[in-house]
Write a protein that holds these residues in place. Structure first.
Motif, PDB file in Angstrom:
ATOM      1  N   ALA A   1      -5.184   3.891  -0.705  1.00 19.76           N
ATOM      2  CA  ALA A   1      -4.585   2.711  -1.776  1.00 19.76           C
ATOM      3  C   ALA A   1      -4.926   3.707  -3.119  1.00 19.76           C
ATOM      4  O   ALA A   1      -5.837   4.356  -3.374  1.00 19.76           O
ATOM      5  CB  ALA A   1      -5.462   1.480  -1.895  1.00 19.76           C
TER       6      ALA A   1
ATOM      7  N   ASN B   1      -8.588  -0.219   1.709  1.00 18.29           N
ATOM      8  CA  ASN B   1      -8.320  -1.259   0.738  1.00 18.29           C
ATOM      9  C   ASN B   1      -9.650  -1.110  -0.378  1.00 18.29           C
ATOM     10  O   ASN B   1     -10.522  -1.559   0.295  1.00 18.29           O
ATOM     11  CB  ASN B   1      -7.978  -2.457   1.548  1.00 18.29           C
TER      12      ASN B   1
ATOM     13  N   GLU C   1       0.324  -5.600  -2.547  1.00 17.78           N
ATOM     14  CA  GLU C   1      -0.750  -4.922  -1.559  1.00 17.78           C
ATOM     15  C   GLU C   1      -0.486  -6.017  -0.512  1.00 17.78           C
ATOM     16  O   GLU C   1      -0.522  -5.671   0.755  1.00 17.78           O
ATOM     17  CB  GLU C   1      -1.864  -4.962  -2.252  1.00 17.78           C
TER      18      GLU C   1
END
Length: 758
Positions: A50, A250, A280
């Motif tokens: 991410a 994440n 997301e």
């Protein structure tokens, strides 16, 4: 050895690469299945990293634990900082080497530009200073043009190029040791663009281009910016690339708190988080039971906390260890893992003997100028560090916003092709500056300053400069700086100017009169740039001066006068910043001889010297200054005597309170750092203690003084609104002053106030 070389080149590469890489970038929003991925009896594992700015350092901690567990990675997709870490790993850099690389990055250099000033030409330092801001605008079609990014990204670009120096030679990301994809946003359509070929460093840079802060990467087809706007966790990209199973990292921030969502800035910042979280969430909902999600709790580490990157790595390790039970089924036997590790590990070092060096893509700047400045030439043996240092020197030039390069031809004897990108807002540039000064004793002054310069009027690099200042000191000036050779070593500069200033005359510490001084004239200088730190000028100057009492009783004679004669000056500057330097030194020498035979009304001469030194002591700084001036036994006009007083020359006195034919002064200051404002930009507040000694001779008010002593305490620093100083000073003559100064410094009584140490 791999990262020793890369660290050496890091701070050098900081000055200029990213946008010119864009010309070689190719992208496709629907990437094809890579041929390089071969099926095995185990599931193919895709790693999804991410975006998150400084928080992305946690990805390295994740990779370290995956290596411990012998989990091979078959492909990687990343966004923003996830693209940076992912591209490094895909290029063949193991996790421990990635950690070493990230931890030892000098973020003040890469992001804040620390060290770049020392590489700037001395004339660029001398002529280009603004204090309240670093913003440079353009002037095109009679309108002001704002740069596409307010943060100089040259350092980031060069960091990326050094980081994946050898992988950049591979145009297809499918043919990297581990197939890779970076995600960016096309600002034209608002759609996701998956970058699968071109220049790897440029792909990373495009994925990280936060709109407004960083300029986008422009190609023939796209205007590319931060991929987080459309796909901060690109799960679908990894599945399309190769993945049967995805491992998703994440980066989790604390939940928003109602009490911290009150102001406009807080809500604006939160709106960005909401946008990221929305896309997301959509991606995270696609995860299946086969996939592994690693949530890294980031605590109070924010996106811009780059100096805390080392703190993020343990957080990534801890979160991955918490997921070891789910990851265990993806582990392979040691022999199989070692074979995979050996296959995908690759050095990023480059070393070659150059067959040639050339410059491409220039419209205004003469390549001969760059050739004369170059320290890397055909026949030299170079590595990434040496190329990086050369890129840094070139990108420090005011003409460029970035400096790209590529190696072409025979890998053993390549040609180094430089692709410096000239500033898009040029060649007409505008700068603005603001300043204010006030003291308890009655001084109130302000300055509104604007400067225009047009670069490269001819092949030798002539520059037309225009200045306007309004306030307590008014100025109109125009000059033509004309280099005489391709190397810009020799130059001439004719200048015309008009100014009008108001100055107080004191008698025994009391304001007796306020004078208006109006000047009109010009000068013709010729000079030599001795190095990036030193310059010598000699020339002729003529000035018609009108002296008039504005208020009060006259102590100086009124009337008009012509001053004309020979000038000479020397400038040396190695400071890291022109205000509140934390290291380096400065010196200035000015001489003027007025002669009737050259057009003056009377003969006189004066000389003035100033020296300054800043020495870092841990987080603190020591300043030392020495200055003096003399009339060389001539008779100075009263309005041309030296003016001493104010925080720049002698705290405790008001600005220009003492007027004398000769003087000397010396001071020492110790500055304690009390607060970092924005450490990565070198912005901090210091508490200072200054002790001073000096003496004046043949004062205008005919008061003879013995050696004077003074002391002051103050708070000073570079802030987001420019320089700030507030202090109180006292002298052995029973004088004292309290002052506040913001932005552009005001006052030019002595050479100290004209640029040694503010």
């Amino acid at each position: 050895m791999l990262f020793k070389t890369m660290r050496t080149g890091l701070t050098g590469l900081v000055a200029g690469c990213l946008f010119t890489c864009a010309t070689g970038l190719a992208a496709d929003s629907q990437p094809a299945q890579p041929d390089a991925v071969a099926r095995t009896d185990r599931p193919r594992i895709g790693l999804v990293l991410a975006g998150g700015g400084a928080k992305g350092g946690a990805h390295v901690g994740v990779l370290k634990v995956l290596e411990e567990m012998r989990v091979p990675i078959d492909c990687i997709a990343g966004t923003s900082m996830g693209a940076l870490v992912g591209a490094g790993y895909a290029s063949g850099i193991p996790a421990n080497a990635l950690q070493e690389f990230l931890v030892e990055i000098d973020w003040k250099s890469v992001v804040g530009g620390l060290g770049q000033r020392d590489l700037q030409p001395i004339e660029q330092k001398r002529a280009g200073v603004t204090y309240s801001n670093n913003l440079e605008l353009g002037l095109k079609d009679k309108r002001v043009v704002v740069p596409s990014g307010i943060v100089n990204t040259a350092g980031i670009e060069d960091l990326l190029r050094t980081y994946v120096a050898r992988a950049r030679m591979q145009s297809s990301f499918d043919r990297l040791p581990i197939p890779f994809r970076a995600v960016a946003t096309d600002m034209i359509t608002g759609e996701m663009v998956v970058l699968d070929k071109g220049d790897l460093a440029t792909a990373m840079r495009a994925s990280m281009a936060i709109p407004g802060a960083f300029a986008p990467v422009v190609t023939d087809e796209y205007i590319l910016a931060d991929g987080g706007m459309v796909r901060n966790i690109p799960v679908d990209v990894a599945r399309e690339l190769c993945a049967d199973v995805v491992i998703v990292v994440n980066l989790v921030e604390p939940s928003a708190q109602r009490e911290k969502l009150q102001s406009a800035t807080q809500l604006l910042s939160r709106s960005t988080d909401v946008m990221l979280q929305a896309n997301e969430t959509l991606q995270l909902r696609t995860l299946t039971e086969r996939d592994v999600r690693i949530d890294v709790e980031m605590g109070d580490i924010g996106t811009a906390d780059f100096e805390r990157v080392p703190d993020t790595i343990p957080l990534g390790e801890a979160a991955t260890r918490a997921a070891m039970d789910r990851l265990a089924r993806l582990s392979v036997p040691e022999s199989e893992y070692l074979a995979w590790r050996q296959k995908v590990t690759a050095s990023q070092d480059i070393e070659a003997r150059l067959a040639g060096v050339r410059y491409e893509g220039l419209e205004r700047v003469n390549p001969a100028f760059l050739e004369q400045q170059a320290q890397v030439r055909a026949g030299d043996t170079v590595d990434t560090a040496k190329i990086s240092a050369e890129a840094q020197r070139m990108s420090a030039l005011q003409e460029f916003e970035s400096v790209e390069y590529r190696l072409t031809g025979d890998p053993e004897k390549p040609t180094l092709v430089w692709l410096p990108k000239e500033k898009q807002v040029g060649p007409d540039y505008l700068k603005f500056d603001l300043g204010m000064y006030a003291s308890e004793g009655g001084d109130i002054a302000f300055a509104l300053y604007a400067k225009h310069h047009r670069a490269w009027l001819n092949s030798l690099g002539a520059e037309w400069r225009n200045e306007v200042q309004l306030g307590s000191e008014n100025l109109l000036a125009t000059s033509l700086y004309q280099p005489l050779d391709a190397a810009h070593r020799f130059f001439v500069e004719p200048r015309l100017m008009w100014s009008r200033n108001w100055e107080y005359v004191f008698l025994d510490g009391e304001r007796l009169a306020r004078y208006r001084l109006s000047d009109f004239g010009g000068s013709l200088d010729t000079g030599i740039n001795l190095s990036t730190r030193a310059q010598v000028r000699v020339g002729y100057a003529y000035m018609h001066r009108d002296v008039e009492v504005n208020t009060g009783s006259p102590l100086m004679p009124e009337g008009e006068r012509d001053d004309a004669g020979l000038t000479a000056s020397f400038t040396y500057d190695s400071r890291d910043t022109p205000f509140n330097a934390t290291r380096g030194g400065a010196a200035a020498l000015e001489y003027f001889r007025s002669e009737e035979s050259l057009g003056a009304d009377s003969d006189w001469e004066r000389i003035e010297l100033g020296l300054g030194l800043a020495v870092p002591v841990r987080n603190d700084v020591i300043w030392m200054t020495l200055a003096g001036g003399s009339n060389l036994d001539s008779e100075l006009p009263p309005d041309r005597t030296f003016r001493i007083g104010g925080p720049g020359s002698f705290p405790g006195f008001e600005l220009g309170e003492l007027r004398s034919d000769e003087y000397w002064t010396a001071s020492g200051s110790y500055l304690w750092k009390i607060k970092d404002i924005m450490s990565i930009r070198g912005q901090a507040l210091y508490a200072g203690l200054r002790l001073q000694v000096g003496q004046t001779y043949e004062r205008l008010d005919e008061i003879e003084e013995d050696t004077m002593y003074g002391g002051s305490v103050y708070v000073t620093g570079r802030t987001m609104v420019g320089p700030l100083t507030v202090g109180v000073g006292a002298t052995s003559t029973d004088s004292y002053s309290v002052w506040l100064a913001i932005g552009r410094p005001i006052g030019h009584g002595t050479i100290l106030e004209r640029g040694i140490f503010r």
